[in-house]
Design a protein around this motif. Structure first.
Motif, PDB file in Angstrom:
ATOM      1  N   TYR A   1       0.838  -1.214   0.000  1.00  0.00           N
ATOM      2  CA  TYR A   1       0.000   0.000   0.000  1.00  0.00           C
ATOM      3  C   TYR A   1       0.865   1.254   0.000  1.00  0.00           C
ATOM      4  O   TYR A   1       0.688   2.150  -0.825  1.00  0.00           O
ATOM      5  CB  TYR A   1      -0.922  -0.021   1.225  1.00  0.00           C
TER       6      TYR A   1
ATOM      7  N   LEU B   1      -1.917  -9.310  -4.212  1.00  0.00           N
ATOM      8  CA  LEU B   1      -3.083  -8.417  -4.192  1.00  0.00           C
ATOM      9  C   LEU B   1      -2.916  -7.313  -5.233  1.00  0.00           C
ATOM     10  O   LEU B   1      -1.851  -6.701  -5.335  1.00  0.00           O
ATOM     11  CB  LEU B   1      -3.240  -7.765  -2.817  1.00  0.00           C
TER      12      LEU B   1
ATOM     13  N   GLY C   1      -3.741   5.437   6.991  1.00  0.00           N
ATOM     14  CA  GLY C   1      -3.642   4.014   6.674  1.00  0.00           C
ATOM     15  C   GLY C   1      -4.438   3.231   7.692  1.00  0.00           C
ATOM     16  O   GLY C   1      -4.978   3.807   8.650  1.00  0.00           O
ATOM     17  N   GLU C   2      -4.507   1.925   7.491  1.00  0.00           N
ATOM     18  CA  GLU C   2      -5.324   1.115   8.390  1.00  0.00           C
ATOM     19  C   GLU C   2      -4.722   1.115   9.796  1.00  0.00           C
ATOM     20  O   GLU C   2      -3.519   0.969   9.968  1.00  0.00           O
ATOM     21  CB  GLU C   2      -5.455  -0.316   7.845  1.00  0.00           C
TER      22      GLU C   2
ATOM     23  N   ARG D   1     -11.119  -0.139  -6.893  1.00  0.00           N
ATOM     24  CA  ARG D   1     -11.232   1.129  -6.154  1.00  0.00           C
ATOM     25  C   ARG D   1     -11.946   0.928  -4.824  1.00  0.00           C
ATOM     26  O   ARG D   1     -11.888   1.778  -3.940  1.00  0.00           O
ATOM     27  CB  ARG D   1     -11.953   2.189  -7.009  1.00  0.00           C
ATOM     28  N   GLU D   2     -12.616  -0.216  -4.671  1.00  0.00           N
ATOM     29  CA  GLU D   2     -13.256  -0.575  -3.388  1.00  0.00           C
ATOM     30  C   GLU D   2     -12.218  -0.991  -2.359  1.00  0.00           C
ATOM     31  O   GLU D   2     -12.485  -0.994  -1.163  1.00  0.00           O
ATOM     32  CB  GLU D   2     -14.206  -1.769  -3.559  1.00  0.00           C
ATOM     33  N   GLY D   3     -11.069  -1.436  -2.858  1.00  0.00           N
ATOM     34  CA  GLY D   3     -10.044  -1.946  -1.953  1.00  0.00           C
ATOM     35  C   GLY D   3      -9.247  -3.024  -2.674  1.00  0.00           C
ATOM     36  O   GLY D   3      -9.688  -3.528  -3.712  1.00  0.00           O
TER      37      GLY D   3
ATOM     38  N   GLU E   1     -10.460 -13.772  -6.080  1.00  0.00           N
ATOM     39  CA  GLU E   1     -11.613 -13.030  -5.581  1.00  0.00           C
ATOM     40  C   GLU E   1     -12.188 -12.133  -6.688  1.00  0.00           C
ATOM     41  O   GLU E   1     -13.411 -12.041  -6.850  1.00  0.00           O
ATOM     42  CB  GLU E   1     -11.132 -12.181  -4.402  1.00  0.00           C
TER      43      GLU E   1
ATOM     44  N   HIS F   1       2.654   1.725  -3.285  1.00  0.00           N
ATOM     45  CA  HIS F   1       1.724   2.159  -4.323  1.00  0.00           C
ATOM     46  C   HIS F   1       1.439   3.663  -4.203  1.00  0.00           C
ATOM     47  O   HIS F   1       1.477   4.400  -5.196  1.00  0.00           O
ATOM     48  CB  HIS F   1       0.427   1.351  -4.178  1.00  0.00           C
ATOM     49  N   VAL F   2       1.188   4.118  -2.982  1.00  0.00           N
ATOM     50  CA  VAL F   2       0.853   5.533  -2.775  1.00  0.00           C
ATOM     51  C   VAL F   2       2.072   6.417  -3.053  1.00  0.00           C
ATOM     52  O   VAL F   2       1.962   7.466  -3.691  1.00  0.00           O
ATOM     53  CB  VAL F   2       0.311   5.765  -1.340  1.00  0.00           C
TER      54      VAL F   2
ATOM     55  N   ALA G   1       2.407  -8.951  -3.470  1.00  0.00           N
ATOM     56  CA  ALA G   1       2.037 -10.015  -2.529  1.00  0.00           C
ATOM     57  C   ALA G   1       0.677 -10.626  -2.880  1.00  0.00           C
ATOM     58  O   ALA G   1      -0.124 -10.937  -2.008  1.00  0.00           O
ATOM     59  CB  ALA G   1       2.027  -9.497  -1.089  1.00  0.00           C
TER      60      ALA G   1
ATOM     61  N   ARG H   1      -4.160  -3.542  -6.480  1.00  0.00           N
ATOM     62  CA  ARG H   1      -4.808  -2.349  -5.928  1.00  0.00           C
ATOM     63  C   ARG H   1      -4.809  -1.222  -6.950  1.00  0.00           C
ATOM     64  O   ARG H   1      -3.919  -1.135  -7.793  1.00  0.00           O
ATOM     65  CB  ARG H   1      -4.188  -1.911  -4.609  1.00  0.00           C
ATOM     66  N   ALA H   2      -5.832  -0.371  -6.852  1.00  0.00           N
ATOM     67  CA  ALA H   2      -5.969   0.748  -7.803  1.00  0.00           C
ATOM     68  C   ALA H   2      -5.486   2.026  -7.154  1.00  0.00           C
ATOM     69  O   ALA H   2      -5.521   2.159  -5.950  1.00  0.00           O
ATOM     70  CB  ALA H   2      -7.414   0.913  -8.209  1.00  0.00           C
TER      71      ALA H   2
ATOM     72  N   SER I   1      -2.501  -1.744  10.905  1.00  0.00           N
ATOM     73  CA  SER I   1      -1.181  -1.937  10.304  1.00  0.00           C
ATOM     74  C   SER I   1      -0.142  -1.142  11.074  1.00  0.00           C
ATOM     75  O   SER I   1      -0.230   0.089  11.166  1.00  0.00           O
ATOM     76  CB  SER I   1      -1.200  -1.475   8.844  1.00  0.00           C
TER      77      SER I   1
END
Lengths: 325, 325
Positions: free
Chosen positions: A98, A322, A228-229, A283-285, A291, A101-102, A320, A324-325, A232
């Motif tokens: 994450y 996943l 961030g979460e 964009r939802e996550g 999935e 990416h950011v 990893a 992500r957008a 984390s």
């Protein structure tokens, strides 16, 4: 007094000095210091020197509490680059997908909008910020915590070469100075000092990036943090900054707003309808391929094609397992 | 004027009224309203009525701009529960696994520390907040956007039963009133009105939870938002609240701090050394089983045992193939 003698003295003694020390040792060093030979050696290495007392020294850096006596500079850009609006993008070395990416996206979008992206060439967030700026064809500046001739970390030698080709590499440390842990906080004050605003992308609770943020605050510069979460630990430092009143950077546009700038004309990725559906879902996550296939009822081949299209367009990234957008 | 007549009038006309309307229609309704029969019917349904002008009406709710004429209440707790320190926990119906995890954990920890957890019985964040509070053996209050006798959504009928067994279910709407979209923002003002602080756990850019936050701010109540990834549209609303100055809720302890409370004695999960290693890794961020096995070099059986141990201890949860601490 020659500021260059001071920098050379710091290198020879392995110390950190921003003002001429009292006492015999420095006096004797300065007496025998051969400035001309030192300058010739720098020139032969393609290294420039901007002393604190000269016009070429970056104004923003000169305004901090303890500006370096001067900075060594290499790279193809003129020194004036450091007087353009600079944004610091900093964060964890061992960042998450994450954060990576950011950092990359912010580097790209902030450079595209005309900001100079300043960071520390470290692994993780720093490297991604530099890479993003380069991808946008923008300018970026790497501030080192070791001698100006070193590419540290070694894994970023090629990145340093690319930065130097259009931007600048900066250090207060003369050629030959080894990296040392205590030099990194000192380096961070230069990042914070060059930048009008510093954005912490991802940082643990105790982290060098938080030192940069503190230094920036002390100098009255803007400090922004990317939320961030809360589960984390890699966002514990950034979320704490938010609690302490840092402005939330929820997009590159938020950072540009702090500079009074508008985002560069939104380059909406032009992608096909299936890729568009995948993008909407991402964009939802973040989401794993299995999935995605299940949620969108796409077979593996068509999903792979859509993801490849989106990756090429720079609209999604994978890490990893996943996307992500 | 009977406030109960007003509530009955609102139910009969399908309208939202907090003050006696002028005009013939209400006057005639009030004249023929049989308050005694209505009260008997409520009593037979086990429903209490607290009129705005009476001592039983919650003080915090009475202080808002447009308090309901009264509230219908069912459940085993005394009405005084609503005068205890209440925290609103609200958010998206279609929340992410991250949001669900945080809502559950906050519900559990805030209730354990003695706060009354108030939410809206909706799917997603609301339901998890209630469940967390129940898990902690704490009190929770569900505020409905439909008649007090309805369990809406139907999927939460069992949850409503469990809430009523120790806590309260509250509505300004008389028995028989159908859910309607416009009633939910009206319901949200009751959540915000009962709570000294409202925490938005996860919310999209346009979201009912943000209405609750706005209402809370207008009433001078504290609004907190849980940070989330800026790449997740489900955190766009909460991250925007942070930009607008909401306090970041990075832990249940942050919320308790707003109430001047300390967290309940930290129930550190007592787990074995392998489970401890897994927990440490998950505190870095959510992780899939394959990735965990690889990173920790654990075989599938031992990893499964460690995860089961942690889930039983309430230290981790799993959703969409990802474990998180």
């Amino acid at each position: 007094m020659s500021e260059l003698a001071l920098a050379a003295f710091a290198a020879e003694t392995g110390s950190h000095v921003v003002r001429p020390p009292h006492g015999e040792r420095f006096r004797r060093f300065a007496e025998r210091f051969d400035e001309r030979a030192f300058r010739e050696r720098l020139a032969s290495l393609g290294i420039r020197w901007a002393a604190r007392s000269t016009a070429g020294y970056p104004r923003a850096l000169g305004a901090i509490f303890d500006p370096p006596a001067g900075i060594f500079v290499r790279g193809e850009a003129p020194l004036e680059l450091l007087d353009r609006p600079c944004v610091g993008l900093v964060g964890a070395r061992s960042c998450s997908p994450y954060g990576a990416h950011v950092a990359r996206a912010f580097g790209r979008e902030l450079a595209a909008a005309g900001l100079v992206v300043v960071s520390g060439l470290a692994r993780g967030i720093d490297g991604e910020a530099h890479r993003g700026a380069l991808e946008a064809g923008g300018e970026t500046v790497a501030v080192l915590g070791c001698g100006i001739d070193r590419d540290y970390p070694a894994a970023h030698a090629e990145l340093a070469r690319r930065i130097a080709a259009t931007g600048l590499i900066v250090s207060e440390y003369a050629p030959g100075v080894e990296p040392a842990p205590w030099r990194f906080p000192a380096r961070n004050r230069i990042i914070a000092g060059l930048a009008a605003a510093t954005v912490v992308v991802e940082a643990r609770e105790r982290s060098g990036a938080l030192i940069t943020a503190d230094l920036a605050l002390e100098e009255g510069r803007e400090v922004m943090a990317v939320p961030g979460e809360i589960t984390s630990s890699l966002s514990a430092g950034t979320n704490r900054l938010l609690r302490q009143g840092a402005t939330a950077a929820t997009s590159a546009a938020d950072v540009l707003e702090a500079f009074g700038l508008e985002p560069a004309a939104a380059e909406q990725a032009q992608v096909g309808p299936e890729a568009e559906r995948v993008l909407t879902r991402l964009r939802e996550g973040p989401c794993a391929v299995d999935e995605l296939a299940r949620a969108l009822e796409l077979d593996a081949g068509r999903l792979a094609a859509a993801l490849a299209e989106l990756e090429l367009a720079g609209a999604v990234s994978e890490a990893a397992g996943l996307y992500r957008a």
